[in-house]
Design a protein around this motif. Structure first.
Motif, PDB file in Angstrom:
ATOM      1  N   VAL A  24       7.396 -15.172   6.127  1.00  0.00           N
ATOM      2  CA  VAL A  24       7.271 -13.785   4.660  1.00  0.00           C
ATOM      3  C   VAL A  24       8.388 -13.892   4.719  1.00  0.00           C
ATOM      4  O   VAL A  24       9.254 -13.071   5.598  1.00  0.00           O
TER       5      VAL A  24
ATOM      6  N   GLY B  28      10.081  -9.994   4.636  1.00  0.00           N
ATOM      7  CA  GLY B  28       9.633  -8.918   5.070  1.00  0.00           C
ATOM      8  C   GLY B  28       9.660  -8.317   6.076  1.00  0.00           C
ATOM      9  O   GLY B  28       8.535  -7.743   6.771  1.00  0.00           O
ATOM     10  N   THR B  29      11.146  -7.808   6.273  1.00  0.00           N
ATOM     11  CA  THR B  29      11.509  -6.221   6.638  1.00  0.00           C
ATOM     12  C   THR B  29      11.012  -4.917   6.373  1.00  0.00           C
ATOM     13  O   THR B  29      11.117  -4.551   7.295  1.00  0.00           O
TER      14      THR B  29
ATOM     15  N   GLY C 280       6.501  -6.531   1.432  1.00  0.00           N
ATOM     16  CA  GLY C 280       6.852  -7.735   2.754  1.00  0.00           C
ATOM     17  C   GLY C 280       6.215  -7.403   4.019  1.00  0.00           C
ATOM     18  O   GLY C 280       5.499  -7.767   4.884  1.00  0.00           O
ATOM     19  N   LEU C 281       7.100  -6.016   4.254  1.00  0.00           N
ATOM     20  CA  LEU C 281       6.510  -5.641   5.570  1.00  0.00           C
ATOM     21  C   LEU C 281       4.933  -5.350   5.729  1.00  0.00           C
ATOM     22  O   LEU C 281       3.857  -5.011   6.386  1.00  0.00           O
TER      23      LEU C 281
ATOM     24  N   VAL D 166       2.772  -8.433   6.420  1.00  0.00           N
ATOM     25  CA  VAL D 166       3.202  -9.194   7.912  1.00  0.00           C
ATOM     26  C   VAL D 166       2.689  -7.983   8.336  1.00  0.00           C
ATOM     27  O   VAL D 166       1.850  -8.802   9.097  1.00  0.00           O
TER      28      VAL D 166
ATOM     29  N   VAL E  31       3.376 -14.613  12.754  1.00  0.00           N
ATOM     30  CA  VAL E  31       4.379 -14.563  11.303  1.00  0.00           C
ATOM     31  C   VAL E  31       5.956 -14.782  11.507  1.00  0.00           C
ATOM     32  O   VAL E  31       6.240 -13.769  12.155  1.00  0.00           O
TER      33      VAL E  31
ATOM     34  N   LEU F 240       9.033 -13.617   9.968  1.00  0.00           N
ATOM     35  CA  LEU F 240       9.554 -12.456   8.398  1.00  0.00           C
ATOM     36  C   LEU F 240      11.049 -12.635   8.850  1.00  0.00           C
ATOM     37  O   LEU F 240      11.866 -12.808   9.896  1.00  0.00           O
ATOM     38  N   THR F 241      11.677 -12.692   7.321  1.00  0.00           N
ATOM     39  CA  THR F 241      13.055 -12.738   7.039  1.00  0.00           C
ATOM     40  C   THR F 241      13.454 -11.305   6.582  1.00  0.00           C
ATOM     41  O   THR F 241      13.025 -10.832   5.811  1.00  0.00           O
TER      42      THR F 241
ATOM     43  N   ALA G 101       4.701 -11.356  15.704  1.00  0.00           N
ATOM     44  CA  ALA G 101       5.992 -11.237  14.951  1.00  0.00           C
ATOM     45  C   ALA G 101       7.013 -11.851  15.418  1.00  0.00           C
ATOM     46  O   ALA G 101       7.972 -11.464  16.433  1.00  0.00           O
TER      47      ALA G 101
ATOM     48  N   VAL H 197      11.276 -11.381  13.489  1.00  0.00           N
ATOM     49  CA  VAL H 197      11.595 -11.353  12.772  1.00  0.00           C
ATOM     50  C   VAL H 197      13.339 -12.077  12.848  1.00  0.00           C
ATOM     51  O   VAL H 197      13.856 -12.234  13.961  1.00  0.00           O
TER      52      VAL H 197
ATOM     53  N   ASN I 261       8.860 -13.228  -0.557  1.00  0.00           N
ATOM     54  CA  ASN I 261       8.732 -12.171  -1.454  1.00  0.00           C
ATOM     55  C   ASN I 261      10.726 -11.907  -1.261  1.00  0.00           C
ATOM     56  O   ASN I 261      11.181 -10.765  -1.417  1.00  0.00           O
TER      57      ASN I 261
END
Length: 254
Positions: free
Chosen positions: A11, A14-15, A19-20, A23, A33, A35-36, A55, A57, A88
């Motif tokens: 994602v 995604g933070t 986006g979150l 996630v 996942v 996520l960036t 997860a 990050v 996203n």
């Protein structure tokens, strides 16, 4: 519930916000996942909030080709093949047409358009045959609004990209679709540089303008995204609006 058990996803963006929410839904369903984000506060908040070992990050700036390539390397080394990419990536700023500068234009297109395109290009080879990619655009990707002229153009380009990429990835049965949200209740309301009073005014305006008379929730966005990602197996090149009817010509009953 292990609806997404064994699935692997990326994602980008995604933070926080929509986006979150995606996630969290993926993690709740058993997925792993990456996520960036690029805002350090949002990154640290996500790391604190997402306690699952599934997860990952990652700080990554979509305007940096070096970061995009590094993200691809990280995903390839850590996850291998992936099932789903949610692109996203977005930056919106209210700026009247006659006040747009070259710098603000470049910032919008570097993030919304160039970043989205090259992130997808780097990650597409890692998507399993039969997987899916989803872009976030906006109901602003069509129509016209003075203060969102550049943003609208950037998101319209992403919508066009999705169709071309969908064609390119047909031989691998990878589906590529777009979600176009309307007014969604997120921390920033989707617009950078606003004061709290500005956001309150925008929310009131959105509630008035939307036929359903409310904002959408990030959970409603996540439900739509994951439907396209995993359940809509005969859908590609499509645009799904999640907007409470505002872009559909629906009039509020008198």
């Amino acid at each position: 519930m292990n609806k997404y058990s064994g699935r692997k996803a990326v994602v980008a963006g995604g933070t926080h916000g929509m986006g979150l929410a995606v996630v969290k839904a993926l993690l709740d369903g058993g997925a792993e996942v990456v996520l960036t984000g690029r805002n350090e506060k949002n990154i640290e908040t996500a790391r604190t909030e997402l306690t699952s070992s599934a997860a990952h990050v990652v700080r990554s700036d979509a305007t940096s080709m070096a970061d995009i390539h590094a993200l691809g390397d990280l995903v390839e080394a850590g996850l291998g093949q992936i099932d789903f990419v949610f692109v996203n990536i977005g930056l919106a700023k209210l700026e009247p047409f006659d006040q747009v500068t070259e710098a603000s234009y470049d910032q919008s297109f570097d993030t919304n358009t160039k970043g989205a395109f090259f992130t997808t290009q780097r990650l597409a080879p890692l998507v399993r045959d039969g997987g899916s990619i989803i872009f976030t655009t906006s109901i602003a990707d069509e129509g016209g609004t003075d203060t969102l002229t550049v943003y609208s153009g950037a998101k319209a380009a992403v919508r066009a990209f999705a169709k071309g990429i969908a064609s390119a990835l047909l031989p691998r049965n990878i589906r590529v679709n777009v979600i176009s949200p309307g007014f969604i209740d997120t921390p920033t309301m989707g617009i950078t540089g606003m004061t709290d009073d500005d956001r309150d005014a925008l929310k009131e305006m959105g509630d008035t303008a939307t036929p359903m008379k409310r904002h959408g929730t990030v959970e409603e966005i996540a439900t739509a995204v994951l439907f396209l990602a995993f359940d809509a197996t005969f859908t590609t090149g499509a645009r799904l609006t999640i907007d409470g009817g505002i872009g559909q010509g629906i009039s509020t009953p008198r």
